[in-house]
Write a protein that holds these residues in place. Structure first.
Motif, PDB file in Angstrom:
ATOM      1  N   TYR A 517       0.978  -1.196  -0.128  1.00 39.21           N
ATOM      2  CA  TYR A 517       0.050   0.104  -0.062  1.00 39.21           C
ATOM      3  C   TYR A 517       0.966   1.046   0.270  1.00 39.21           C
ATOM      4  N   CYS A 518       2.073   1.218   0.375  1.00 39.34           N
ATOM      5  CA  CYS A 518       3.119   2.266   0.361  1.00 39.34           C
ATOM      6  C   CYS A 518       4.418   1.695  -0.238  1.00 39.34           C
ATOM      7  N   LEU A 519       4.955   2.314  -1.255  1.00 39.65           N
ATOM      8  CA  LEU A 519       6.152   1.780  -1.974  1.00 39.65           C
ATOM      9  C   LEU A 519       7.209   3.090  -1.732  1.00 39.65           C
ATOM     10  N   ILE A 520       8.259   2.946  -0.853  1.00 32.57           N
ATOM     11  CA  ILE A 520       9.420   4.036  -0.893  1.00 32.57           C
ATOM     12  C   ILE A 520      10.632   3.395  -1.677  1.00 32.57           C
ATOM     13  N   VAL A 521      11.014   3.957  -2.827  1.00 31.86           N
ATOM     14  CA  VAL A 521      12.202   3.758  -3.480  1.00 31.86           C
ATOM     15  C   VAL A 521      13.069   4.652  -3.611  1.00 31.86           C
ATOM     16  N   GLN A 522      14.433   3.934  -3.080  1.00 28.13           N
ATOM     17  CA  GLN A 522      15.555   4.598  -2.812  1.00 28.13           C
ATOM     18  C   GLN A 522      16.542   4.875  -4.100  1.00 28.13           C
ATOM     19  N   MET A 523      16.748   5.756  -4.647  1.00 31.77           N
ATOM     20  CA  MET A 523      17.617   6.028  -5.793  1.00 31.77           C
ATOM     21  C   MET A 523      19.089   5.407  -5.581  1.00 31.77           C
ATOM     22  N   PRO A 524      19.668   5.110  -6.565  1.00 33.34           N
ATOM     23  CA  PRO A 524      21.073   4.787  -6.724  1.00 33.34           C
ATOM     24  C   PRO A 524      22.194   5.838  -6.449  1.00 33.34           C
ATOM     25  N   ARG A 525      22.263   6.453  -5.167  1.00 39.22           N
ATOM     26  CA  ARG A 525      23.180   7.481  -4.770  1.00 39.22           C
ATOM     27  C   ARG A 525      23.232   7.259  -3.419  1.00 39.22           C
ATOM     28  N   PHE A 526      24.614   7.989  -2.833  1.00 34.60           N
ATOM     29  CA  PHE A 526      25.110   7.705  -1.557  1.00 34.60           C
ATOM     30  C   PHE A 526      25.555   9.091  -1.139  1.00 34.60           C
ATOM     31  N   GLY A 527      24.895   9.814  -0.281  1.00 32.71           N
ATOM     32  CA  GLY A 527      25.144  10.812   0.211  1.00 32.71           C
ATOM     33  C   GLY A 527      25.688  12.011  -0.868  1.00 32.71           C
ATOM     34  N   ASN A 528      26.633  12.717  -0.561  1.00 34.35           N
ATOM     35  CA  ASN A 528      27.166  13.880  -1.250  1.00 34.35           C
ATOM     36  C   ASN A 528      28.097  13.347  -2.488  1.00 34.35           C
ATOM     37  N   LYS A 529      28.982  12.397  -2.216  1.00 32.49           N
ATOM     38  CA  LYS A 529      30.032  12.001  -3.022  1.00 32.49           C
ATOM     39  C   LYS A 529      29.693  11.161  -4.398  1.00 32.49           C
ATOM     40  N   TYR A 530      28.817  10.230  -4.424  1.00 34.84           N
ATOM     41  CA  TYR A 530      28.268   9.522  -5.290  1.00 34.84           C
ATOM     42  C   TYR A 530      27.047   9.588  -5.777  1.00 34.84           C
ATOM     43  N   LYS A 531      26.699   9.741  -7.220  1.00 32.65           N
ATOM     44  CA  LYS A 531      25.272   9.951  -7.773  1.00 32.65           C
ATOM     45  C   LYS A 531      25.396   9.046  -9.146  1.00 32.65           C
ATOM     46  N   MET A 532      24.598   8.040  -9.210  1.00 35.86           N
ATOM     47  CA  MET A 532      24.900   7.239 -10.402  1.00 35.86           C
ATOM     48  C   MET A 532      24.334   7.894 -11.644  1.00 35.86           C
ATOM     49  N   PHE A 533      23.314   8.700 -11.391  1.00 40.53           N
ATOM     50  CA  PHE A 533      22.620   9.223 -12.556  1.00 40.53           C
ATOM     51  C   PHE A 533      22.620  10.792 -12.149  1.00 40.53           C
ATOM     52  N   SER A 534      23.095  11.665 -13.198  1.00 39.21           N
ATOM     53  CA  SER A 534      22.921  13.063 -12.802  1.00 39.21           C
ATOM     54  C   SER A 534      21.353  13.586 -12.680  1.00 39.21           C
ATOM     55  N   HIS A 535      20.490  12.959 -13.539  1.00 36.01           N
ATOM     56  CA  HIS A 535      19.231  13.378 -13.741  1.00 36.01           C
ATOM     57  C   HIS A 535      18.117  12.073 -13.697  1.00 36.01           C
ATOM     58  N   ILE A 536      17.251  12.232 -13.076  1.00 28.83           N
ATOM     59  CA  ILE A 536      16.242  10.906 -13.020  1.00 28.83           C
ATOM     60  C   ILE A 536      14.753  11.353 -13.344  1.00 28.83           C
ATOM     61  N   ILE A 537      13.943  11.062 -14.066  1.00 30.27           N
ATOM     62  CA  ILE A 537      12.715  11.361 -14.404  1.00 30.27           C
ATOM     63  C   ILE A 537      11.588  10.639 -13.617  1.00 30.27           C
ATOM     64  N   PRO A 538      10.901  11.511 -12.661  1.00 23.00           N
ATOM     65  CA  PRO A 538      10.003  10.579 -11.784  1.00 23.00           C
ATOM     66  C   PRO A 538       8.778  10.138 -12.623  1.00 23.00           C
ATOM     67  N   SER A 539       8.384   8.920 -12.352  1.00 26.23           N
ATOM     68  CA  SER A 539       7.332   8.356 -12.987  1.00 26.23           C
ATOM     69  C   SER A 539       5.916   8.477 -12.108  1.00 26.23           C
ATOM     70  N   THR A 540       4.940   9.380 -12.420  1.00 27.93           N
ATOM     71  CA  THR A 540       3.725   9.699 -11.638  1.00 27.93           C
ATOM     72  C   THR A 540       3.024   8.525 -11.374  1.00 27.93           C
ATOM     73  N   GLU A 541       3.205   7.393 -12.181  1.00 23.67           N
ATOM     74  CA  GLU A 541       2.297   6.078 -12.150  1.00 23.67           C
ATOM     75  C   GLU A 541       3.566   5.083 -12.249  1.00 23.67           C
ATOM     76  N   LEU A 542       3.561   4.197 -11.219  1.00 20.47           N
ATOM     77  CA  LEU A 542       4.431   3.093 -11.171  1.00 20.47           C
ATOM     78  C   LEU A 542       3.698   1.564 -11.284  1.00 20.47           C
ATOM     79  N   ASP A 543       4.033   1.146 -12.588  1.00 22.95           N
ATOM     80  CA  ASP A 543       3.431  -0.434 -12.783  1.00 22.95           C
ATOM     81  C   ASP A 543       4.272  -1.459 -12.106  1.00 22.95           C
ATOM     82  N   ILE A 544       3.741  -1.935 -11.057  1.00 22.70           N
ATOM     83  CA  ILE A 544       4.355  -3.180 -10.554  1.00 22.70           C
ATOM     84  C   ILE A 544       3.914  -4.435 -10.859  1.00 22.70           C
ATOM     85  N   THR A 545       3.170  -4.612 -11.997  1.00 24.74           N
ATOM     86  CA  THR A 545       2.365  -5.908 -12.167  1.00 24.74           C
ATOM     87  C   THR A 545       3.293  -6.991 -12.574  1.00 24.74           C
ATOM     88  N   ASP A 546       4.521  -6.602 -13.279  1.00 28.20           N
ATOM     89  CA  ASP A 546       5.400  -7.414 -13.705  1.00 28.20           C
ATOM     90  C   ASP A 546       6.581  -8.071 -12.452  1.00 28.20           C
TER      91      ASP A 546
END
Length: 718
Positions: A517-546
């Motif tokens: 009923y609640c899904l909290i997704v943590q991005m692949p980044r770690f504090g201030n030093k490492y961020k895997m992607f410079s930009h991430i596009i939010p998905s307003t709807e998340l399909d978890i069927t698959d």
């Protein structure tokens, strides 16, 4: 039960509760007596032509009221709208400044012609005092000023009268240019009410004003001798207009406009000003804001907002501005519902709104605001029977109720919660983003929102894990957040949250045992030093069927019941890269007959029993309701406050600061950002081609700094 008589004259305003014997929210009364059980009996001052005369007494619970001084009661009584009274009371910094206004103080007032600057000339008593119980209202005579800083009219005309709620800004005396002399206005009575000038209002244009001006000179000299802090987007600044009126705003853009030289600043002002735009300059758009609020000036014309650096008490010493007590809205008997969309902006938008930060508490403030301000998803876990609750759970409920009823939670309330958590040490090393928190009660170290959420749900709310995950079809394990793990080469330069989730779960062979009923997704980044992607596009709807375990899935090609899943097909450019691929037996054979896919190793799926191959597969969707962001060790949040696509708020618990590090306080701020909704409403193909550097400032901040995305089931809508 015998009441005990109250000797000293006391006034109050009703802040909450249902109407009871004449008292309702926003009405003002005078205490006559107080019972032993905590009820107040008093006289009621209502609206109408005879507003200053009290009605017969009624009763109200003490916890449903907020105490007022006589002066405060008189000022609020002149505000006819009950809701505007409460709104003003919930802006303690502004209300305190209004209560302390003196003659010739500069203010900005709401007028039919817009927001206009003017000088307070007189404090006026409205109404006749026909008996001892009458309470005369108080209003302000304001003299408008023109571009030459003189009276707007050469003829002596009656000065307009304004109530406290009409004043939207109080400009400290030191912001007025030195050496100006204002001509005294003349008082004229109103046709509809008896109006009397109060002669005791200090005249600061005399010695008192000169004394205050003399104290401002060292501050001006000191500012000139030190190099100002460099401006950046988000800086709060003040600019002296051509008419010598100081205006305030937030820097939304920095650069060199077309046809100009040198650095310029695009500033979003606090109120509308004639001649300003909505973010355009010279026909080109640089940012987006409300009409008549965008001002473009050279950077050299900007100064730090001085209202929050020094007090205007005239003492000559640098003291922090004291915040008056904020009305208490806690209700131990009735939980406040989430803030509805229709009321969110009026209750939340502005400065001194949301949760006030203190000593690196932004990770806590942003998390609580995201979870509990407008979403109903987590309400059920906060409504356990009182006899089974820990004291810390009750404290959290009070914070949530106060936020939803008042729109502002002072730092004292949150500090009490932090102490109950056992977190007495709050320090931040600027290098490495290492927050260390010594937690006594729960024997843990709170480092970031991820660990806070675990402590919050597991220890404070005693809640079962939000997620039930299966890894490699082994036994189910519980979790409160889902961390994204993948290789950067598996994704494009600007992935969506949907693509990150699908790729991470498929790569790690992780499935949801049941739809959360609640899904909290943590991005692949770690504090201030490492961020895997410079930009991430939010998905307003998340399909978890698959990614649901043992749940029917449809073939990626034909739509029939799927029987195989292929990890190697995930990045295939010819098959919608980034989307999970599952196939029926026929399509699996055909797809993998292609020369580039013959080396793939599809895995068989566990097909639920008694499911027909032609049965339509229902989709399980999650809705985005909040995003936590981090930049330079500072957390902020974006929150969806209603179903409208443009209903987005931006919250920063430490947007500004008043006073120094030792004796000052943080100023939280909430801003509406409908431009984020406009951006996210575009098709996914358009979002993938978007240039983040050309998006509005808040939208760009979300794309660059996103840390956690919070989703909820549509069964519990916003």
């Amino acid at each position: 039960m015998e009441p005990k008589t109250v000797m000293k004259e006391k006034y109050f305003i009703v802040t909450r509760g249902k109407s009871r014997k004449g008292f309702c929210r926003g009405c003002i009364g005078r205490v006559e007596a107080e019972t032993q059980c905590g009820e107040l009996t008093g006289l009621l001052y209502s609206g109408g032509s005879n507003v200053g005369s009290p009605k017969s007494g009624g009763t109200v619970r003490r916890e449903d009221t907020y105490p007022l001084t006589r002066h405060q009661a008189q000022l609020l009584l002149f505000v006819s709208s009950f809701s505007k009274r409460l709104e003003l009371l919930c802006n303690p910094q502004l209300f305190s400044a209004i209560c302390e206004l003196t003659q010739d103080d500069l203010v900005v007032v709401k007028h039919k012609k817009g927001h206009l600057p003017g000088l307070v000339k007189n404090l006026m008593q409205i109404g006749r005092k026909e008996n001892k119980d009458d309470l005369q209202m108080l209003g302000f005579e304001v003299e408008f000023v023109d571009s030459d800083h003189n009276q707007s009219s050469k003829k002596p005309t009656p000065l307009p009268l304004f109530n406290a709620a009409d004043i939207i800004q109080v400009v400290p005396s030191y912001s007025v240019p030195l050496g100006l002399h204002w001509r005294d206005g003349q008082c004229k009575g109103l046709n509809t009410k008896a109006v009397t000038r109060i002669n005791s209002m200090p005249n600061t244009s005399s010695r008192a004003r000169l004394g205050r001006e003399s104290h401002t000179e060292p501050r001006v000299i000191q500012n000139q001798s030190t190099s100002p802090a460099p401006l950046e987007v988000g800086s709060m600044v003040e600019v002296m207009s051509n008419s010598k009126i100081t205006v305030y705003g937030v820097v939304q853009w920095l650069g060199v406009p077309a046809g100009k030289t040198g650095d310029w600043a695009g500033i979003e002002l606090e109120y509308e000003v004639n001649g300003c735009s909505d973010g355009k300059y010279g026909g080109q758009r640089y940012f987006t804001c409300k009409a008549s609020r965008a001002l473009f000036v050279p950077v050299t014309k900007c100064s730090p907002d001085a209202r929050f650096l020094y007090s205007s008490t005239g003492s000559g010493t640098s003291k922090p501005t004291e915040i008056p007590p904020v009305p208490l809205f806690e209700d131990p008997e009735e939980d406040a519902p989430p803030i509805p969309e229709s009321e969110a902006l009026s209750l939340l938008e502005g400065r001194m709104k949301g949760i006030q930060g203190h000593i690196n508490s932004c990770y806590l403030d942003a998390t609580l605001f995201s979870l509990f301000s407008t979403s109903v998803t987590l309400d059920h876990i906060c409504k356990k029977p009182a006899d089974t609750e820990q004291p810390i759970t009750c404290t959290l409920r009070k914070i949530v109720n106060r936020l939803r009823r008042q729109g502002f939670v002072p730092t004292e309330s949150v500090m009490n919660f932090r102490k109950q958590l056992g977190c007495d040490t709050f320090q931040t090393e600027e290098k490495g983003m290492h927050h260390y928190r010594t937690c006594i009660d729960f024997k843990c170290v709170l480092i970031d929102p991820e660990e806070l959420i675990t402590v919050l749900f597991q220890k404070v709310l005693s809640t079962e894990p939000l997620l039930k995950l299966r890894s490699k079809r082994e036994t189910c394990q519980g979790a409160y957040t889902l961390q994204i793990f993948l290789e950067k080469e598996q994704m494009g330069q600007m992935p969506t949250v949907q693509q990150l989730l699908d790729t991470s779960c498929l790569s790690g062979d992780i499935k949801f045992d049941e739809a959360p009923y609640c899904l909290i997704v943590q991005m692949p980044r770690f504090g201030n030093k490492y961020k895997m992607f410079s930009h991430i596009i939010p998905s307003t709807e998340l399909d978890i069927t698959d990614i649901l375990y043992n749940s029917p899935r449809e073939c990626f090609v034909c739509g029939h019941l799927a029987e195989y899943e292929c990890l190697q097909c995930l990045p295939d450019r010819k098959l919608q890269p980034g989307r999970i691929k599952q196939f029926c037996t026929t399509c699996n054979t055909q797809v993998h007959s292609h020369p580039t896919r013959q080396g793939h190793s599809p895995k068989p799926l566990q097909v639920p029993a008694n499911v027909s191959p032609d049965t339509p597969v229902p989709r399980h969707m999650m809705q985005l309701f909040a995003v936590l962001c981090i930049k330079t060790s500072h957390y902020v949040s974006f929150v969806k406050y209603g179903p409208d696509p443009r209903s987005w708020l931006f919250f920063d618990s430490m947007a500004d600061r008043c006073g120094d590090d030792q004796s000052g306080y943080n100023i939280p701020e909430i801003r509406a950002c409908p431009e984020l909704g406009d951006f996210l409403s575009q098709p996914e193909e358009e979002l993938a081609r978007a240039n983040p550097s050309q998006t509005p400032e808040l939208t760009r901040r979300l794309l660059c700094d996103s840390y956690m995305f919070l989703y909820q089931s549509p069964a519990t809508p916003l």
